[in-house]
Design a protein around this motif. Structure first.
Motif, PDB file in Angstrom:
ATOM      1  N   GLN A 298      26.875 -29.146  -2.095  1.00  0.00           N
ATOM      2  CA  GLN A 298      27.065 -28.128  -2.826  1.00  0.00           C
ATOM      3  C   GLN A 298      28.027 -26.801  -1.930  1.00  0.00           C
ATOM      4  O   GLN A 298      28.003 -26.745  -1.060  1.00  0.00           O
TER       5      GLN A 298
ATOM      6  N   GLN B  30      23.007 -22.286  -8.034  1.00  0.00           N
ATOM      7  CA  GLN B  30      22.595 -23.644  -8.305  1.00  0.00           C
ATOM      8  C   GLN B  30      21.456 -24.343  -7.497  1.00  0.00           C
ATOM      9  O   GLN B  30      20.570 -24.799  -8.228  1.00  0.00           O
ATOM     10  N   GLU B  31      21.409 -23.894  -6.410  1.00  0.00           N
ATOM     11  CA  GLU B  31      20.264 -24.301  -5.506  1.00  0.00           C
ATOM     12  C   GLU B  31      18.924 -23.700  -5.985  1.00  0.00           C
ATOM     13  O   GLU B  31      17.967 -24.501  -6.078  1.00  0.00           O
TER      14      GLU B  31
ATOM     15  N   ALA C  62      18.514 -23.025  -9.153  1.00  0.00           N
ATOM     16  CA  ALA C  62      18.377 -23.641 -10.561  1.00  0.00           C
ATOM     17  C   ALA C  62      17.649 -25.042 -10.281  1.00  0.00           C
ATOM     18  O   ALA C  62      16.772 -25.568 -11.236  1.00  0.00           O
ATOM     19  N   ASP C  63      17.868 -25.713  -9.380  1.00  0.00           N
ATOM     20  CA  ASP C  63      17.314 -27.049  -9.185  1.00  0.00           C
ATOM     21  C   ASP C  63      15.912 -26.979  -8.619  1.00  0.00           C
ATOM     22  O   ASP C  63      15.366 -28.137  -8.468  1.00  0.00           O
ATOM     23  N   GLN C  64      15.400 -25.793  -8.454  1.00  0.00           N
ATOM     24  CA  GLN C  64      14.054 -25.510  -8.043  1.00  0.00           C
ATOM     25  C   GLN C  64      13.019 -25.605  -9.201  1.00  0.00           C
ATOM     26  O   GLN C  64      13.691 -25.333 -10.324  1.00  0.00           O
TER      27      GLN C  64
ATOM     28  N   GLY D 131      13.609 -22.803 -11.840  1.00  0.00           N
ATOM     29  CA  GLY D 131      14.388 -22.267 -11.446  1.00  0.00           C
ATOM     30  C   GLY D 131      15.478 -21.084 -12.173  1.00  0.00           C
ATOM     31  O   GLY D 131      15.878 -20.294 -11.646  1.00  0.00           O
ATOM     32  N   SER D 132      15.087 -21.449 -13.520  1.00  0.00           N
ATOM     33  CA  SER D 132      15.907 -20.430 -14.550  1.00  0.00           C
ATOM     34  C   SER D 132      14.974 -18.814 -14.103  1.00  0.00           C
ATOM     35  O   SER D 132      15.671 -17.758 -14.163  1.00  0.00           O
TER      36      SER D 132
END
Length: 261
Positions: free
Chosen positions: A40, A49-50, A52-54, A57-58
């Motif tokens: 990343q 992005q990190e 968003a991956d959780q 995330g949004s």
């Protein structure tokens, strides 16, 4: 406390929390880069992005964006009404707050663009594109050179102010323990030195791009951080700077608790 004061305080503290989240994530991503375990990008795009991956995330990204809007509101109020402290109404202080307001408005807009699927190119590519456009302007080489020099000088100022613990004058820690004061000092100094080093390096690359008349020499945050690993100190220097950036994120959270806003 007046209603306006309450809104300003909530906005300022919320903004500092959101700002700290980005710095903490960038620091973590940069540490991964240093130890060879991170694909990343170690910049704002990578941090988003990190998130968003959780899970949810949004929601987290929108929360950061709203927090940055709060930062804009806080800095705008400082520009219009003056900052906290005896020198907060000085024209230079108001001008600095206005500049920060514009900067955080741009950052907040980019976060919302990412949230709606319009994140665009990487931070490194954006830096090269902006430099190329600026170089094409009349006297563009001088403008880019001046911008690079200004960013580099700002980095030195940030580091010096951190080393001198100038942040203390903004804090209201009357009821805090001695250990809390020492922890804030540590976070402020180490985080500020790392942040100043990164600013100075970014400015140096922009200045070099102007001298060479080559936008490809300009670097965004990710490429700048990776360049620390290419020094004689190797990845360890990047680890130190990355850890400092993560600590600066924690310092932002401490400021959200104790700063006079």
């Amino acid at each position: 406390m007046s209603r306006g004061g309450t809104v300003r305080e909530v906005a300022g503290r919320s903004g500092l929390v959101a700002h700290g989240v980005l710095y903490a994530l960038i620091g973590v991503l940069a540490v991964r880069v240093a130890i060879g375990g991170g694909g990343q990008e170690a910049d704002k795009q990578g941090a988003l992005q990190e998130l968003a991956d959780q899970p949810f995330g949004s929601v987290l990204i929108w929360a950061v964006g709203i927090g940055l809007v709060c930062m804009v509101v806080w800095r705008l109020s400082e520009a219009v009404f003056g900052a906290a402290g005896p020198e907060g109404r000085k024209p230079t202080k108001r001008l600095a707050s206005a500049a920060r307001c514009v900067f955080y408005a741009v950052v907040a807009a980019s976060v919302f663009a990412f949230a709606t699927g319009g994140g665009g190119s990487s931070g490194d590519q954006q830096s090269r594109d902006m430099t190329a456009k600026a170089l094409d302007l009349p006297a563009g080489q001088w403008l880019v050179g001046a911008a690079g020099l200004g960013i580099a000088v700002a980095g030195v100022v940030i580091a010096v102010r951190a080393a001198r613990r100038r942040f203390r004058k903004h804090l209201a820690m009357g009821g805090a323990s001695q250990s809390a004061r020492k922890a804030v000092d540590f976070l402020g100094v180490s985080g500020g030195l790392a942040r100043g080093a990164v600013f100075a390096a970014v400015g140096g690359f922009v200045l070099y791009a102007a001298l060479r008349y080559d936008p490809g020499q300009a670097k965004g945050l990710d490429d700048t951080l990776r360049s620390f690993a290419q020094t004689p100190a190797g990845p360890w220097l990047l680890v130190a700077v990355a850890a400092g950036l993560a600590l600066y994120g924690a310092f932002d959270w401490a400021m959200a608790r104790w700063r006079e806003v």
